[in-house]
Design a protein around this motif. Structure first.
Motif, mmCIF file in Angstrom:
data_model
loop_
_atom_site.group_PDB
_atom_site.id
_atom_site.type_symbol
_atom_site.label_atom_id
_atom_site.label_comp_id
_atom_site.label_asym_id
_atom_site.label_seq_id
_atom_site.Cartn_x
_atom_site.Cartn_y
_atom_site.Cartn_z
ATOM 1 N N MET A 263 0.841 -1.195 0.000
ATOM 2 C CA MET A 263 0.000 0.000 0.000
ATOM 3 C C MET A 263 0.876 1.246 0.000
ATOM 4 S SD MET A 263 -3.073 -1.199 -0.011
ATOM 5 C CE MET A 263 -4.030 0.252 0.426
ATOM 6 N N ALA A 264 0.313 2.345 -0.505
ATOM 7 C CA ALA A 264 1.087 3.585 -0.593
ATOM 8 C C ALA A 264 1.353 4.188 0.771
ATOM 9 C CB ALA A 264 0.331 4.590 -1.470
ATOM 10 N N GLY A 265 0.513 3.876 1.745
ATOM 11 C CA GLY A 265 0.687 4.449 3.076
ATOM 12 C C GLY A 265 -0.351 3.899 4.021
ATOM 13 N N ASP A 266 -0.393 4.460 5.210
ATOM 14 C CA ASP A 266 -1.316 4.016 6.243
ATOM 15 C C ASP A 266 -2.440 5.032 6.398
ATOM 16 O OD1 ASP A 266 -2.028 3.984 9.416
ATOM 17 O OD2 ASP A 266 -1.533 1.986 8.657
ATOM 18 N N VAL A 267 -3.631 4.538 6.750
ATOM 19 C CA VAL A 267 -4.773 5.426 6.919
ATOM 20 C C VAL A 267 -4.481 6.525 7.941
ATOM 21 C CG1 VAL A 267 -7.133 5.536 7.819
ATOM 22 C CG2 VAL A 267 -6.512 3.776 6.174
ATOM 23 N N ALA A 268 -3.727 6.199 8.962
ATOM 24 C CA ALA A 268 -3.408 7.193 9.994
ATOM 25 C C ALA A 268 -2.714 8.412 9.410
ATOM 26 C CB ALA A 268 -2.535 6.555 11.077
ATOM 27 N N ASP A 269 -2.036 8.234 8.280
ATOM 28 C CA ASP A 269 -1.303 9.345 7.673
ATOM 29 C C ASP A 269 -2.207 10.310 6.906
ATOM 30 O OD1 ASP A 269 1.030 8.139 8.590
ATOM 31 O OD2 ASP A 269 1.300 6.974 6.746
ATOM 32 N N VAL A 270 -3.432 9.907 6.595
ATOM 33 C CA VAL A 270 -4.265 10.732 5.701
ATOM 34 C C VAL A 270 -5.584 11.179 6.318
ATOM 35 C CG1 VAL A 270 -3.263 9.780 3.592
ATOM 36 C CG2 VAL A 270 -5.248 8.657 4.617
ATOM 37 N N VAL A 271 -6.000 10.590 7.437
ATOM 38 C CA VAL A 271 -7.311 10.971 7.977
ATOM 39 C C VAL A 271 -7.357 12.431 8.415
ATOM 40 C CG1 VAL A 271 -8.009 8.647 8.641
ATOM 41 C CG2 VAL A 271 -6.672 10.021 10.245
ATOM 42 N N SER A 272 -6.248 12.957 8.912
ATOM 43 C CA SER A 272 -6.260 14.324 9.441
ATOM 44 C C SER A 272 -6.441 15.367 8.351
ATOM 45 C CB SER A 272 -4.969 14.606 10.215
ATOM 46 O OG SER A 272 -3.843 14.511 9.363
ATOM 47 N N THR A 273 -6.104 15.032 7.106
ATOM 48 C CA THR A 273 -6.228 15.992 6.005
ATOM 49 C C THR A 273 -7.394 15.660 5.081
ATOM 50 O OG1 THR A 273 -4.596 14.702 4.737
ATOM 51 C CG2 THR A 273 -3.775 16.573 6.018
ATOM 52 N N PHE A 274 -8.201 14.657 5.424
ATOM 53 C CA PHE A 274 -9.302 14.250 4.548
ATOM 54 C C PHE A 274 -10.305 15.383 4.348
ATOM 55 C CE2 PHE A 274 -13.567 12.228 4.106
ATOM 56 C CZ PHE A 274 -13.392 11.713 2.819
ATOM 57 N N ALA A 275 -10.712 16.067 5.401
ATOM 58 C CA ALA A 275 -11.718 17.122 5.286
ATOM 59 C C ALA A 275 -11.259 18.244 4.360
ATOM 60 C CB ALA A 275 -12.053 17.682 6.670
ATOM 61 N N SER A 276 -9.996 18.621 4.452
ATOM 62 C CA SER A 276 -9.497 19.698 3.586
ATOM 63 C C SER A 276 -9.426 19.237 2.131
ATOM 64 C CB SER A 276 -8.130 20.188 4.067
ATOM 65 O OG SER A 276 -7.159 19.155 4.019
ATOM 66 N N ARG A 277 -9.068 17.972 1.912
ATOM 67 C CA ARG A 277 -9.051 17.443 0.544
ATOM 68 C C ARG A 277 -10.460 17.419 -0.045
ATOM 69 N NH1 ARG A 277 -5.302 13.603 2.817
ATOM 70 N NH2 ARG A 277 -3.198 13.858 1.974
ATOM 71 N N VAL A 278 -11.424 17.022 0.769
ATOM 72 C CA VAL A 278 -12.814 17.006 0.313
ATOM 73 C C VAL A 278 -13.247 18.405 -0.106
ATOM 74 C CG1 VAL A 278 -15.207 16.738 1.065
ATOM 75 C CG2 VAL A 278 -13.536 14.961 1.580
ATOM 76 N N ALA A 279 -12.965 19.401 0.699
ATOM 77 C CA ALA A 279 -13.368 20.778 0.382
ATOM 78 C C ALA A 279 -12.752 21.245 -0.929
ATOM 79 C CB ALA A 279 -12.966 21.707 1.524
ATOM 80 N N GLU A 280 -11.494 20.921 -1.132
ATOM 81 C CA GLU A 280 -10.813 21.322 -2.371
ATOM 82 C C GLU A 280 -11.441 20.639 -3.586
ATOM 83 O OE1 GLU A 280 -6.770 20.294 -1.796
ATOM 84 O OE2 GLU A 280 -6.428 21.763 -0.191
ATOM 85 N N ARG A 281 -11.662 19.345 -3.494
ATOM 86 C CA ARG A 281 -12.173 18.605 -4.643
ATOM 87 C C ARG A 281 -13.626 18.957 -4.931
ATOM 88 N NH1 ARG A 281 -9.909 12.880 -5.858
ATOM 89 N NH2 ARG A 281 -10.137 13.853 -7.877
ATOM 90 N N ALA A 282 -14.422 19.143 -3.895
ATOM 91 C CA ALA A 282 -15.811 19.528 -4.108
ATOM 92 C C ALA A 282 -15.902 20.887 -4.789
ATOM 93 C CB ALA A 282 -16.563 19.548 -2.774
ATOM 94 N N SER A 283 -15.003 21.804 -4.432
ATOM 95 C CA SER A 283 -14.991 23.126 -5.050
ATOM 96 C C SER A 283 -14.656 23.039 -6.538
ATOM 97 C CB SER A 283 -13.981 24.024 -4.331
ATOM 98 O OG SER A 283 -13.877 25.278 -4.953
ATOM 99 N N VAL A 284 -13.684 22.213 -6.878
ATOM 100 C CA VAL A 284 -13.303 22.039 -8.289
ATOM 101 C C VAL A 284 -14.458 21.467 -9.097
ATOM 102 C CG1 VAL A 284 -11.801 20.759 -9.853
ATOM 103 C CG2 VAL A 284 -10.839 21.844 -7.814
ATOM 104 N N TRP A 285 -15.090 20.429 -8.571
ATOM 105 C CA TRP A 285 -16.190 19.797 -9.304
ATOM 106 C C TRP A 285 -17.412 20.712 -9.373
ATOM 107 C CZ3 TRP A 285 -15.830 16.130 -12.633
ATOM 108 C CH2 TRP A 285 -14.810 15.185 -12.532
ATOM 109 N N ALA A 286 -17.659 21.475 -8.336
ATOM 110 C CA ALA A 286 -18.781 22.413 -8.369
ATOM 111 C C ALA A 286 -18.582 23.449 -9.476
ATOM 112 C CB ALA A 286 -18.942 23.098 -7.013
ATOM 113 N N GLY A 287 -17.342 23.920 -9.622
ATOM 114 C CA GLY A 287 -17.053 24.871 -10.693
ATOM 115 C C GLY A 287 -17.256 24.264 -12.065
ATOM 116 N N MET A 288 -16.876 23.000 -12.225
ATOM 117 C CA MET A 288 -17.036 22.333 -13.510
ATOM 118 C C MET A 288 -18.517 22.136 -13.845
ATOM 119 S SD MET A 288 -15.351 18.739 -14.811
ATOM 120 C CE MET A 288 -13.704 19.377 -14.465
ATOM 121 N N ILE A 289 -19.287 21.718 -12.864
ATOM 122 C CA ILE A 289 -20.729 21.523 -13.089
ATOM 123 C C ILE A 289 -21.417 22.847 -13.378
ATOM 124 C CG2 ILE A 289 -22.895 20.794 -12.018
ATOM 125 C CD1 ILE A 289 -21.085 18.471 -12.820
ATOM 126 N N GLU A 290 -21.056 23.865 -12.622
ATOM 127 C CA GLU A 290 -21.660 25.187 -12.812
ATOM 128 C C GLU A 290 -21.347 25.749 -14.193
ATOM 129 O OE1 GLU A 290 -21.698 29.586 -10.640
ATOM 130 O OE2 GLU A 290 -20.726 27.867 -9.683
#
Length: 378
Positions: A263-290
């Motif tokens: 595996m590329a890494g452990d879940v413990a390494d990425v859970v703390s930044t998941f919310a910020s990644r979600v916000a970034e990706r949702a913003s990009v897709w919202a712009g594309m849909i809009e």
């Protein structure tokens, strides 16, 4: 909150107040879809065993017995994958004339495939099963009971296969114990589970792959730990379907050396930044849909419900499963149509919910002379 697998403390890292409680339910009107019950997402991580779970999960909000439709068997890509999986299991474990047990069998497609390939018999357990969906000629070789799989289920099989059900289960110890008991009733029985692989979801901020129906999220390490903790011995663990799925093969008897996919890494390494990644990706897709004139999504299932819970503006959802046509997606009220209806809609953007189907979908668009930009969630 304590971990549902190992009972150690968990730490919350992601919250959403209200998401549709059901992802694959067929709703007959836009009003019913918009008024569909919601539940809270409160994802937490166990640093002891690695499990990710939704602490706010309430199974009473779900109804798998009414209008639930999750079959992917209408896709040639998915069907080819299922055939490869079936043939590999039969070859590895010598399952000719085997008894096949499938908890969470859904419409029974894979159970029927295994019975056909092995020449054996099958028993499925699933409260959401729709009678009449088994292939013709299989009724005398397959029995499907519309009931839950529990430690009190007096069932067994030479092969116990469970695909995309464990992640819906709140009481993990009970379900795995039921599996262990069923396997122990037949010496040499093989257990095969298939679940979504969740490191890629968390590392990539794939918010469309997080939805209420999934109470738990696994990596190879956490599913191995769960099996071992409740008496099942893993034999082989691997990633499949473009590394989107974990497949674990096990038995009730101790096995030899276990190889685990890198595996590329452990879940413990990425859970703390998941919310910020979600916000970034949702913003990009919202712009594309809009920015699109008439955007549609292809794949009217859980990913679409998860996607549109964060990104509004999609006009239609396309699916090749005819049982979904004419229904509406929970939460958004977006109508579901078939590929043949696309030309009349004239979409300028088609968002593919699963990139593994992109080539298949591109071919269907070309056959129907639908000209639109095709992009996939990755």
């Amino acid at each position: 909150m304590s971990c549902w697998a190992c009972e150690q403390p968990t730490s919350v890292f992601y919250r959403v107040d209200a998401v549709p409680a059901g992802s694959c339910v067929l709703l007959s009107t836009p009003e019913a879809a918009l008024d569909y019950p919601t539940g809270e997402l409160r994802l937490s991580h166990c640093s002891n065993c690695g499990l990710v779970q939704n602490d706010a999960f309430d199974e009473s909000l779900l109804d798998y017995a009414s209008g639930y439709e999750a079959s992917q068997s209408f896709s040639p890509t998915f069907t080819a994958f299922a055939h490869r999986l079936a043939d590999g299991l039969i070859e590895r474990y010598g399952l000719e004339a085997a008894r096949i047990l499938e908890p969470g069998c859904g419409d029974g497609d894979f159970l029927a495939l295994m019975v056909e390939r092995t020449g054996g018999t099958g028993l499925g357990l699933d409260p959401a099963h729709v009678p009449g969906r088994l292939p013709c000629g299989m009724d005398d070789r397959i029995e499907v009971r519309r009931e839950l799989f529990t430690p009190n289920s007096a069932v067994t099989g030479d092969l116990i296969v469970c695909r995309h059900t464990l992640e819906h289960i709140r009481d993990l110890p009970s379900f795995v114990e039921a599996t262990q008991r069923a396997a122990a009733r037949t010496p040499g029985s093989v257990v095969v589970f298939e679940v979504p692989e969740s490191y890629r979801i968390l590392a990539g901020g794939a918010f469309w792959d997080v939805y209420y129906e999934h109470s738990t999220y696994f990596t190879p390490a956490s599913v191995i730990d769960l099996f071992r903790r409740f008496g099942l011995h893993p034999r082989h663990v691997w990633l499949a379907f473009d590394d989107q799925y974990i497949i674990i093969e096990a038995g009730s008897d101790p096995a030899g050396r276990l190889e685990v996919p890198a595996m590329a890494g452990d879940v413990a390494d990425v859970v703390s930044t998941f919310a910020s990644r979600v916000a970034e990706r949702a913003s990009v897709w919202a712009g594309m849909i809009e920015g699109a004139r008439r955007p549609v999504v292809w794949g009217a299932s859980s990913k679409a419900v998860g996607f549109m819970a964060s990104v509004p503006g999609v006009t239609h959802a396309v699916d090749i499963n005819p049982h979904k046509h004419g229904s509406y997606l929970a939460g958004s009220g977006v109508p579901v149509i078939g590929p043949d209806d696309l030309a009349a809609i004239e979409p300028d953007l088609v968002v593919v919910m699963n990139p593994i189907y992109a080539q298949e979908i591109r071919a269907m668009l070309q056959e129907r002379r639908v000209e639109a930009d095709l992009v996939a969630l990755v």
